[in-house]
Design an enzyme around this catalytic site. Structure first.
Site, PDB file in Angstrom:
ATOM      1  N   GLU A  66      10.716  -4.653   4.075  1.00 24.91           N
ATOM      2  CA  GLU A  66      10.742  -6.064   3.698  1.00 24.91           C
ATOM      3  C   GLU A  66      10.355  -6.254   2.235  1.00 24.91           C
ATOM      4  O   GLU A  66      11.003  -6.967   1.477  1.00 24.91           O
ATOM      5  CB  GLU A  66       9.752  -6.868   4.561  1.00 24.91           C
ATOM      6  CG  GLU A  66      10.127  -7.021   6.009  1.00 24.91           C
ATOM      7  CD  GLU A  66       9.600  -5.896   6.889  1.00 24.91           C
ATOM      8  OE1 GLU A  66       9.330  -4.782   6.377  1.00 24.91           O
ATOM      9  OE2 GLU A  66       9.471  -6.127   8.103  1.00 24.91           O
ATOM     10  N   GLU A  83      -4.053  -6.621  15.729  1.00 26.21           N
ATOM     11  CA  GLU A  83      -3.516  -5.323  15.301  1.00 26.21           C
ATOM     12  C   GLU A  83      -4.612  -4.252  15.428  1.00 26.21           C
ATOM     13  O   GLU A  83      -4.318  -3.091  15.670  1.00 26.21           O
ATOM     14  CB  GLU A  83      -3.003  -5.405  13.857  1.00 26.21           C
ATOM     15  CG  GLU A  83      -2.026  -4.305  13.507  1.00 26.21           C
ATOM     16  CD  GLU A  83      -1.277  -4.558  12.208  1.00 26.21           C
ATOM     17  OE1 GLU A  83      -0.095  -4.919  12.267  1.00 26.21           O
ATOM     18  OE2 GLU A  83      -1.880  -4.404  11.140  1.00 26.21           O
ATOM     19  N   HIS A 111      -5.184 -33.412  18.571  1.00 24.09           N
ATOM     20  CA  HIS A 111      -4.045 -34.251  18.962  1.00 24.09           C
ATOM     21  C   HIS A 111      -2.873 -33.402  19.434  1.00 24.09           C
ATOM     22  O   HIS A 111      -1.763 -33.908  19.575  1.00 24.09           O
ATOM     23  CB  HIS A 111      -3.604 -35.122  17.780  1.00 24.09           C
ATOM     24  CG  HIS A 111      -4.685 -36.061  17.348  1.00 24.09           C
ATOM     25  ND1 HIS A 111      -4.730 -37.383  17.737  1.00 24.09           N
ATOM     26  CD2 HIS A 111      -5.794 -35.850  16.605  1.00 24.09           C
ATOM     27  CE1 HIS A 111      -5.804 -37.946  17.222  1.00 24.09           C
ATOM     28  NE2 HIS A 111      -6.470 -37.048  16.533  1.00 24.09           N
ATOM     29  N   LYS A 166      10.038  -0.781  13.996  1.00 27.18           N
ATOM     30  CA  LYS A 166      10.546  -0.445  12.656  1.00 27.18           C
ATOM     31  C   LYS A 166      11.573   0.671  12.756  1.00 27.18           C
ATOM     32  O   LYS A 166      12.633   0.615  12.142  1.00 27.18           O
ATOM     33  CB  LYS A 166       9.390   0.063  11.767  1.00 27.18           C
ATOM     34  CG  LYS A 166       8.494  -0.989  11.197  1.00 27.18           C
ATOM     35  CD  LYS A 166       7.652  -0.325  10.111  1.00 27.18           C
ATOM     36  CE  LYS A 166       6.355  -1.028   9.852  1.00 27.18           C
ATOM     37  NZ  LYS A 166       5.470  -0.285   8.973  1.00 27.18           N
ATOM     38  N   GLY A 219      -4.687  -2.051   5.474  1.00 27.44           N
ATOM     39  CA  GLY A 219      -3.894  -3.193   5.023  1.00 27.44           C
ATOM     40  C   GLY A 219      -4.514  -4.534   5.398  1.00 27.44           C
ATOM     41  O   GLY A 219      -4.696  -5.417   4.558  1.00 27.44           O
ATOM     42  N   ARG A 220      -4.894  -4.687   6.663  1.00 32.57           N
ATOM     43  CA  ARG A 220      -5.399  -5.996   7.123  1.00 32.57           C
ATOM     44  C   ARG A 220      -6.835  -6.269   6.666  1.00 32.57           C
ATOM     45  O   ARG A 220      -7.378  -7.325   6.974  1.00 32.57           O
ATOM     46  CB  ARG A 220      -5.251  -6.114   8.637  1.00 32.57           C
ATOM     47  CG  ARG A 220      -5.867  -4.987   9.434  1.00 32.57           C
ATOM     48  CD  ARG A 220      -5.377  -5.025  10.883  1.00 32.57           C
ATOM     49  NE  ARG A 220      -5.793  -3.892  11.669  1.00 32.57           N
ATOM     50  CZ  ARG A 220      -5.162  -2.710  11.698  1.00 32.57           C
ATOM     51  NH1 ARG A 220      -4.116  -2.503  10.951  1.00 32.57           N
ATOM     52  NH2 ARG A 220      -5.604  -1.735  12.474  1.00 32.57           N
ATOM     53  N   LYS A 241       0.850  -1.198   0.000  1.00 31.84           N
ATOM     54  CA  LYS A 241       0.000   0.000   0.000  1.00 31.84           C
ATOM     55  C   LYS A 241       0.887   1.252   0.000  1.00 31.84           C
ATOM     56  O   LYS A 241       0.691   2.166  -0.783  1.00 31.84           O
ATOM     57  CB  LYS A 241      -0.913  -0.048   1.233  1.00 31.84           C
ATOM     58  CG  LYS A 241      -1.843   1.114   1.354  1.00 31.84           C
ATOM     59  CD  LYS A 241      -2.785   0.917   2.538  1.00 31.84           C
ATOM     60  CE  LYS A 241      -3.496   2.208   2.856  1.00 31.84           C
ATOM     61  NZ  LYS A 241      -4.361   2.115   4.029  1.00 31.84           N
TER      62      LYS A 241
END
Ligand code: G6Q
Length: 545
Positions: free
Chosen positions: A214, A354, A385, A513, A268-269, A208
């Site tokens: 990254e 977030e 399990h 960051k 973003g999310r 965005k």
């Protein structure tokens, strides 16, 4: 219209719920069923292909009615209108929150007085035409071959949604193989590139902001790898970008016609419905992508219009608040009974934690009550399990969502019956547990001498009384998945409104960051910078200075 600024703990209904909680901490779900013959029916909601059973909870109609009052006293109705119509409810970033506008125009959303429907339609048309060209093989790589592999380069909201949905809808996939590079760890990109052919690979750089460290590092590495086989002029047919930052995409060398715009009102999310979902549309085809959006749109409409008793996201949100704020639960588990949803809880971890992991309220003050709960989970039956022991016999209260489907996709009914027998058995076992008498009877039936197992019996007793919500959905399709994800998105919104926090910013991820960038800058000057003793010691071990 700004969101209301109520301190929920001062509301009448909040105080009432505190009183109820003393009673319900001692209550038994099985006894609640005995007291109300209609409980299973009255506390379930049937909507489209969903049947959602909220009856296996430590609550009754009085609790639910008070929770509905809490929503009302918190100003949820006005907040909902502000959210769906495009008011700037993300006040700390000065933005609207309009992921719903990507899937429906039913609420006529406007930003700064301008309808957003046209820009949404334009980008959708661009996605459709691009997908059709790539899927049909019309779009060629630099040696004239069709595309076989798609690499989505993005992180956080520009990765988790597409990863989750492409995995969830793998049954509907076409011939294109999708890969995801997110971590700045160079091993990630190396492993992905290892098996790719530059002639037939299409890279999608999804960011965005187009400033994320990254993503830019991974995109640069992919570009260098590509250019070690092809020329600069070939980049145009192998790289596309999704961003709001069109200047930066140009600087990166991505041709304008390969840039898909996204608006700043898409968080973003919550962006998988936008061009961020390009890898989804490519892997399942544009029609299926539309169907995902339509399913979400139907849930949006349901959320906007259904009465409190019949409103799925509202009941999800309020029961979450009941456990988090009044019953002492700290986490919620989400257990889908389908391997296809193996990334679902990882996706929701970001969306929920977030958004609602905030301790400052909308007045800028520190909250005096719990906010966002911790979300986790893995698919059943594998999780049975693994960690189910703690849900059954541990000391923590963990309300759990069970998500199952009536029809299997591959038609293996024998497997599906085994899977779903576990699905139903678990919620029943979690609620009913197993009494000392039942354990003793089992030993007696086997002819065991009871005196030899006296010490074992307490370990085999299950208290039960563990709350669950059951989502029984007809079939996992793009449409039903869209509805399911949208229900959880609205749950997040409702809880944020009631907790009086801003759900759509994420300042909490900024500090790390900034510090990482400072460390990199120090290293480039040959120093380790100035740090606390522990960090300084670790840095000197890493850089040997
Ligand atoms: C999501 C967050 C965050 C964001 C990533 C990637 O809501 O804001 O996870 O999606 O940091 O950001 P870009 O898309 O700008 O690269």
């Amino acid at each position: 219209m700004p969101l209301p600024h109520n301190n929920p703990s001062q509301l009448k209904s909040w105080k009432q719920l505190q009183e109820f909680s003393n009673e319900f901490k001692e209550a038994s779900i099985s006894t609640l069923f005995e007291a109300d013959a209609q409980r299973a029916q009255s506390m379930s909601i049937e909507w489209e292909d969903f049947f959602v059973d909220f009856s296996k909870h430590l609550s009754d109609q009085r609790v639910l009615n008070t929770l509905y009052n809490l929503a009302e006293e918190s100003g949820l109705e006005e907040a909902k209108k502000a959210y769906l119509s495009g008011d700037k409810i993300n006040a700390t970033e000065g933005r609207a929150v309009l992921h719903t506008a990507l899937r429906t125009n039913a609420f006529s959303p406007k930003v700064d007085g301008q309808p957003v429907s046209e820009e949404v339609s334009q980008v959708k048309a661009q996605i459709k035409s691009f997908c059709n060209r790539v899927i049909s093989g019309e779009h060629k790589g630099y040696t004239g071959k069709s595309i076989t592999d798609i690499v989505n380069i993005g992180i956080g909201g520009s990765d988790l949604g597409p990863v989750m949905v492409t995995e969830a809808l793998a049954y509907y996939r076409n011939h294109l193989k999708t890969h995801f590079v997110s971590n700045v760890d160079g091993d990630h990109v190396t492993e992905v590139l290892k098996n790719l052919d530059p002639e037939t690979t299409l890279f999608l750089v999804v960011s965005k902001s187009f400033t994320t460290q990254e993503t830019l590092a991974n995109a640069t590495t992919c570009r260098e790898w590509f250019l070690s086989h092809a020329s600069e002029a070939d980049v145009a047919s192998h790289f596309a970008a999704v961003s709001t930052n069109l200047g930066m995409t140009g600087q990166f060398g991505i041709a304008n016609e390969n840039v898909f715009a996204m608006a700043d009102w898409v968080g973003g999310r919550f962006s998988l419905w936008s061009a961020v979902g390009l890898s989804i549309a490519l892997s399942i085809g544009y029609e299926n992508f539309e169907s995902l959006l339509d399913g979400a749109a139907a849930m949006d409409q349901h959320f906007a219009e259904a009465s409190p008793e019949k409103n799925i996201p509202l009941n999800m949100a309020l029961l979450g608040i009941w456990y988090n704020n009044f019953m002492g639960a700290e986490t919620e588990a989400i257990i889908p009974y389908t391997q296809y949803l193996s990334r679902f809880s990882a996706y929701l971890q970001q969306a929920v934690m977030e958004s609602n992991g905030k301790y400052v309220d909308r007045n800028g003050a520190k909250v005096s009550y719990q906010t966002g709960s911790i979300v986790w989970g893995e698919p059943g039956t594998n999780s049975q399990h693994a960690f189910f022991q703690l849900i059954h016999q541990g000391t923590k209260l963990i309300p759990t969502d069970f998500i199952g489907f009536v029809e299997p996709l591959h038609g293996r009914q024998d497997h599906h019956d085994k899977l779903m027998s576990n699905f139903f058995a678990q919620t029943e076992a979690l609620m009913n547990g197993k009494t000392k008498e039942e354990v003793t009877r089992e030993f007696e039936m086997k002819g065991t001498d009871l005196s030899s197992v006296e010490d074992i019996i307490p370990h085999k007793v299950f208290e039960g009384n563990k709350p669950t919500t059951t989502f029984l959905i007809k079939k996992l399709t793009p449409y039903t998945l869209g509805s399911l994800v949208a229900a959880y998105e609205h749950k997040i919104f409702i809880q944020g409104v009631i907790w009086n926090i801003y759900s759509y910013d994420q300042w909490g991820v900024e500090l790390g960051k900034q510090l990482a960038n400072q460390i990199l800058a120090d290293w480039s000057e040959g120093s380790n910078g100035s740090h606390d003793p522990s960090t300084a010691q670790l840095l000197s071990r890493f850089k040997n200075d």
